[in-house]
Design a protein around this motif. Structure first.
Motif, PDB file in Angstrom:
ATOM      1  N   THR A 129       0.829  -1.199   0.000  1.00 48.61           N
ATOM      2  CA  THR A 129       0.000   0.000   0.000  1.00 48.61           C
ATOM      3  C   THR A 129       0.864   1.249   0.000  1.00 48.61           C
ATOM      4  O   THR A 129       0.613   2.183  -0.756  1.00 48.61           O
ATOM      5  N   ARG A 182       3.927   1.541  -1.063  1.00 53.89           N
ATOM      6  CA  ARG A 182       4.567   1.688  -2.380  1.00 53.89           C
ATOM      7  C   ARG A 182       3.554   2.161  -3.433  1.00 53.89           C
ATOM      8  O   ARG A 182       3.853   3.009  -4.262  1.00 53.89           O
ATOM      9  N   ALA A 183       2.372   1.573  -3.387  1.00 53.91           N
ATOM     10  CA  ALA A 183       1.341   1.937  -4.367  1.00 53.91           C
ATOM     11  C   ALA A 183       0.984   3.403  -4.249  1.00 53.91           C
ATOM     12  O   ALA A 183       0.842   4.113  -5.256  1.00 53.91           O
ATOM     13  N   THR A 242       2.909   5.734  -3.033  1.00 50.67           N
ATOM     14  CA  THR A 242       4.060   6.496  -3.538  1.00 50.67           C
ATOM     15  C   THR A 242       3.989   6.625  -5.051  1.00 50.67           C
ATOM     16  O   THR A 242       4.093   7.718  -5.611  1.00 50.67           O
ATOM     17  N   LEU A 243       3.786   5.473  -5.679  1.00 47.19           N
ATOM     18  CA  LEU A 243       3.724   5.465  -7.147  1.00 47.19           C
ATOM     19  C   LEU A 243       2.556   6.314  -7.633  1.00 47.19           C
ATOM     20  O   LEU A 243       2.677   7.082  -8.590  1.00 47.19           O
ATOM     21  N   GLY A 244       1.420   6.158  -6.954  1.00 42.79           N
ATOM     22  CA  GLY A 244       0.237   6.944  -7.315  1.00 42.79           C
ATOM     23  C   GLY A 244       0.528   8.429  -7.205  1.00 42.79           C
ATOM     24  O   GLY A 244       0.107   9.222  -8.045  1.00 42.79           O
ATOM     25  N   MET A 256       3.422   9.846  -7.588  1.00 36.18           N
ATOM     26  CA  MET A 256       4.237  10.230  -8.741  1.00 36.18           C
ATOM     27  C   MET A 256       3.356  10.449  -9.959  1.00 36.18           C
ATOM     28  O   MET A 256       3.515  11.404 -10.716  1.00 36.18           O
ATOM     29  N   LYS A 257       2.415   9.516 -10.152  1.00 38.49           N
ATOM     30  CA  LYS A 257       1.517   9.644 -11.311  1.00 38.49           C
ATOM     31  C   LYS A 257       0.729  10.939 -11.236  1.00 38.49           C
ATOM     32  O   LYS A 257       0.605  11.666 -12.224  1.00 38.49           O
ATOM     33  N   ALA A 258       0.233  11.209 -10.050  1.00 36.85           N
ATOM     34  CA  ALA A 258      -0.557  12.438  -9.888  1.00 36.85           C
ATOM     35  C   ALA A 258       0.299  13.647 -10.226  1.00 36.85           C
ATOM     36  O   ALA A 258      -0.147  14.577 -10.910  1.00 36.85           O
TER      37      ALA A 258
END
Lengths: 383, 621
Positions: B13, B15-16, B18-20, B22-24
């Protein structure tokens, strides 16, 4: 606490029950995105279903049935065929190298008579499946062990290498970053990503010598679009003119001069976002970005409800691929990244892309519909 | 779910998310870039898009027609199918020219010239590749458009002169705009645009040209027109109506034959030039298309000078025709009168120089009337000595000599009227008696154009007004008003005397133009012949005119007018090296004058006198 009885009930659900359990919100978002695509294709054809919109709609319906089929199949089936699927796709990618059809100066397709198969698209799905499968039973500590991590890294790098050679830079980038992202989510240590990033920067220099002429051209032109305004820079320049001239509210449906008068290259495929930007303006562009963003958010929401690592990684991996897909395309047409020839998901005209996307979302939905299924840490024990 | 699973889920969660995140962040980048392109730089891109889309095309108005006095078209516009090349829009100019060469005539020299031109001019300026194509050639270019990048087939107009040589000198011709003179009028930059280069085409170029319109056309990426967005029509070129009568012009041209000659018909009452012919001539239609070097050199080398409009640019010693002016100068100054008589022995001794009369045996005792009739040189030697240089010049000037008549043709010459001041300025010498004698018979320094001769004839015939020749009746439908001709200021009696002399020339025994007849009952002509020496032969040289090389033979001149009792038309004819005014120029002048009379139906039927003209009794008719 785990209620086995509940699970067993769930396992014997009918197809209709399964459909009832799926995320209609996500499907709605996908359909909305596709609708935008149909409208744009209708517009770039000068207000006609021919030659693009009509066929795209037909493909959508074929893809949608695939979506449902994939979605209702038990996710454990997908788990079990992850590796074979990966291998199958990989063999195809290599086969393209051997007997590909020449198209657009690059070997990307296998001609199956009825349609042209783009193995790289299958490879993307195969890669996500295989990585999710591999990481399913592993803790972050397991994955961070070099001897373990080397396996998924090879799973990523080897097919990527072949795709680069096709050469399909966009898809290769997508696979590499998407694969790495999946490992990141799976918990691989930060150290690898930081050192990998540093190494990657160093590797840029030898990589440059491996690029084909037209790829270098694209990069150079990207850095300085004025370098060749009528040649390689023409696409970027015209694309920016189209977008920029759309202004806040756009020129109106089918009123885009750049697209209607053919100043835009590849307007029905890679550059379709500019048509939207020209005809619907900033509002239209932001609207589509929102649609994409909501789709991604929805996938996160779904992923975090899934109780097996395989499903979560699968959904997050596909979400990452989806994001990269749209980001590369939109950034490309706005002159933020070099032109790599990546379509805009669900909107660009193209059969393979539509199919692989809908299949991918079918996998997402399958993972979600079967979110409460217990999958043993060692999948070997399953079935 | 064991603790490891829970821990693993938490890690995922984190990591997800974090990645989310970045996407945002990247979504924000996309949105920001979009805002930058579409809102901040939007106006600039809108402009670029408009530039892409809109092509402003200049509309060349059709060049104004030129007509004769009865509306006959003398200069028209013909459809011209042509192909232009816009170098900037061509992927490969050489390849495009190769492709074109298969469809339209495109020689090596033209090709080389085009390539030079393309290198010199800016890329967006179209270059004319081939003109006057047939429909077949033109449509094959249209068909092959997709393979010929940068090529644009166009339907343009080209100037056409239906009467070709007959009107060549007067109307002139048009030719492409010279290099480096394309500033000013945007029309000048159009490929294939022509401007007037000589004659009336040059003088009235701006009126004939009209004003450019423009059309804003929406084009696609391949330069194809999609639709016209706006159109602003320019002003049509004005129609110019001339005073010429094409039938008469044609007749005069044919009558002059292949001689190096000129003929003018002028309306005695108002100065309208009914014919103005210079032969041989050139074909103005070939100038329009572009003359080859060989053609040009042929014209230049021709000793009959086809490129010169001899009517206005040919300078001749007027010879005996000038005696009309000398006679008037004498009568008006009182230096001579009708009783003044001279004995002509055939020559006059002046110091150690002998001045001959053309009549070797002499005319005997002559008065003014006889001297005009027989063109006695000795009489006019004596008269000139009495009148003096400046008074002769003053009268000649009143009759139209010595200055351009501004008929609207740019290369009109002024001629020379020798005066004491002129002699001083030009030769730094006083006027000698020899100069005077020569001037008395229209030789020596005095030089005049055929137009000036015609004007003199017309003014003498008119007798009251100093009418000026004119060529243009109306421009763009607006009649050009007749200028108020000033009074000639010559006593009626003097005019009558000279007119009677001119009548005698053609109608009384001993007249030098007795053989010239109109053959129209009731209409007689007045005339004066002239034979002007081109080269004075040495005293020992006994060669006859026929034995001399063409260039050394005498010029033959003739002026006349009719009807004798109510003059309406005057004619001047000069045949270069025609040897004898009476035998060569006379019959031509008579025939042309007869034709002018016959062309005037009102005159033949009613024989009415135009308003303002005065009927005079004719001397001794």
């Amino acid at each position: 606490m785990i209620d086995f009885g509940f699970y067993s009930d769930r396992q014997s659900r009918s197809i209709l029950q399964k459909l009832g359990d799926m995320s209609w919100t996500l499907l709605f978002l996908i359909i909305a995105t596709c609708l935008v695509g149909f409208v744009m294709l209708y517009s770039v054809a000068g207000g006609s279903l021919e030659p693009w919109a009509g066929r795209q709609i037909a493909r959508f319906f074929i893809g949608l049935s695939l979506f449902f089929i994939v979605a209702i199949v038990d996710v454990r089936v997908w788990l079990s065929i992850s590796y074979p699927f990966y291998l199958f796709a990989f063999v195809l990618v290599v086969a393209v190298e051997m007997a590909g059809t020449i198209g657009m100066g690059a070997q990307r397709w296998i001609n199956l008579g009825l349609f042209q198969l783009q193995p790289a698209e299958l490879m993307k799905i195969g890669l996500v499946l295989a990585l999710a499968r591999f990481c399913h039973g592993l803790t972050p500590q397991d994955i961070s062990r070099p001897l373990v991590l080397i396996i998924p890294i090879l799973m990523i790098v080897v097919p990527t290498f072949f795709v680069v050679r096709q050469p399909d830079l966009g898809t290769a980038m997508l696979m590499f970053v998407g694969g790495a992202g999946t490992l990141f989510v799976a918990g691989a240590s930060w150290i690898y990503f930081l050192s990998g990033g540093a190494l990657g920067l160093l590797a840029l220099i030898p990589a440059w010598s491996l690029l084909r002429d037209y790829q270098r051209d694209r990069v150079l032109t990207f850095l300085d679009p004025g370098r060749d305004p009528l040649g390689a820079g023409y696409h970027i320049l015209q694309s920016k003119i189209a977008l920029g001239s759309g202004g806040m509210f756009g020129k109106g449906f089918m009123q885009g001069t750049q697209s209607q008068l053919d100043f835009l290259p590849e307007k029905q495929t890679d550059f379709i976002f500019t048509v939207l930007g020209e005809e619907w303006g900033l509002m239209g562009g932001l609207g589509l970005l929102c649609l994409y963003f909501l789709t991604l958010m929805m996938m996160y929401v779904l992923a975090l409800q899934i109780r097996h690592q395989f499903g979560r990684l699968l959904v997050l991996g596909i979400a990452l691929m989806y994001f990269l897909y749209l980001f590369i395309n939109i950034a490309m047409v706005m002159g933020l990244v070099p032109v790599v020839g990546e379509p805009l998901p669900f909107i660009s005209y193209g059969g393979t892309s539509m199919m692989s996307l809908l299949i991918s979302f079918g996998l997402v939905m399958s993972a979600y519909i079967h979110r409460d299924i217990e999958i043993p840490r060692r999948p070997g024990a399953f079935g | 779910m064991d603790s490891r699973d829970i821990e693993r889920t938490k890690a995922l969660t984190r990591r997800a998310v974090t990645l989310g995140g970045m996407k945002a962040a990247l979504f924000v980048v996309l949105a920001g870039r979009m805002y930058y392109l579409q809102v901040i730089d939007g106006a600039q891109y809108q402009m670029l898009a408009e530039q892409n889309r809109i092509n402003i095309r200049l509309l060349a108005p059709p060049r104004g027609l030129i007509r004769d006095r009865f509306g006959v078209e003398l200069a028209t516009n013909k459809q011209n199918l042509r192909v232009v090349l816009i170098p900037e829009q061509s992927d490969d100019v050489t390849a495009t020219l190769d492709g074109l060469a298969k469809l339209v005539p495109l020689g090596e020299t033209t090709r080389a010239r085009l390539l030079r031109e393309i290198r010199r001019t800016r890329g967006y300026i179209p270059v004319s590749v081939a003109e006057n194509l047939s429909w077949g050639q033109f449509s094959s270019v249209n068909l092959n458009m997709p393979d010929l990048s940068g090529v644009q087939p166009e339907i343009g107009e080209t100037r056409h002169y239906p009467f070709s040589e007959i009107t060549a000198h007067t109307i002139g011709y048009v030719a492409p705009v010279p290099e480096g003179q394309t500033e000013g009028d945007p029309l000048l930059q159009l490929p294939g645009f022509r401007i007037g280069k000589s004659g009336l085409e040059k003088t009235y170029d701006l009126k004939l040209r009209g004003k450019a319109g423009n059309s804003r056309v929406e084009v696609d990426a391949f330069g194809r027109s999609i639709r016209e967005l706006a159109r602003q029509d320019g002003d049509l070129g004005a129609e110019v109506v001339l005073t010429l009568d094409m039938e008469l012009q044609k007749y005069a041209f044919e009558r002059l034959g292949g001689e190096s000659a000129s003929a003018i018909v002028i309306d005695v009452q108002n100065g309208d030039l009914l014919a103005m012919v210079s032969t041989p001539a050139f074909d103005p239609n070939t100038f329009n298309v572009g003359l080859t070097n060989a053609q040009w050199n042929t014209y230049l080398r021709n000793d009959h000078k086809p490129l010169t409009n001899k009517c206005i640019a040919g300078l001749y010693a007027p010879g005996s025709t000038y005696k009309l002016s000398v006679a008037l100068a004498g009568l008006e100054s009182g230096a001579i009168d009708t009783n003044f008589r001279v004995f002509c022995s055939g020559k006059k001794q002046m110091g150690n120089v002998t001045f001959h009369c053309w009549q070797k045996n002499g005319h005997g005792t002559v008065d003014l009337h006889d001297a005009l009739k027989g063109s006695c040189d000795v009489y006019f030697y004596e008269a000139a000595l009495r009148i003096g240089m400046d008074r002769m010049a003053e009268m000649s000037q009143r009759l139209g000599f010595g200055a351009p008549l501004n008929v609207g043709l740019s290369d009109e010459k002024a001629g020379i009227l020798p005066t004491r001041a002129w002699k001083k300025a030009a030769h730094n010498a006083p006027v000698t008696q020899g100069d005077l004698l020569n001037a008395g018979i229209g030789q020596g320094f005095v030089l005049a154009t055929p137009l000036q001769l015609a004007t003199m004839a017309a003014r003498v015939a008119n007798g009251v007004k100093a009418i000026s020749p004119r060529l243009v009746r109306s421009i763009g439908g607006q009649p050009v008003p007749y200028e108020d001709a000033p009074d000639l200021g010559i006593a009626r009696s003097s005019i009558a005397e000279v007119q009677a002399g001119a009548y005698a020339v053609a109608n009384e025994p001993g007249g030098t133009a007795l053989r010239v007849k109109l053959d129209i009952p009731g209409i007689k002509l007045c005339a004066k012949t002239g034979t002007a020496q081109v080269k004075r032969l040495k005293d020992g040289d006994k060669r006859t005119q026929e034995e001399l090389p063409w260039q050394l033979r005498n010029n033959a001149l003739f002026i006349c007018w009719a009807p004798h009792d109510a003059p309406r038309y005057a004619v001047a004819v000069v045949v270069e090296h025609g040897m004898k005014g009476s035998a060569v120029a006379g019959p031509i002048g008579g025939d042309i004058l007869r034709q002018a009379m016959l062309r005037d139906p009102a005159r033949l039927a009613a024989y009415e006198t135009p308003k303002g003209a005065k009927t005079r009794e004719t001397g001794r008719a």
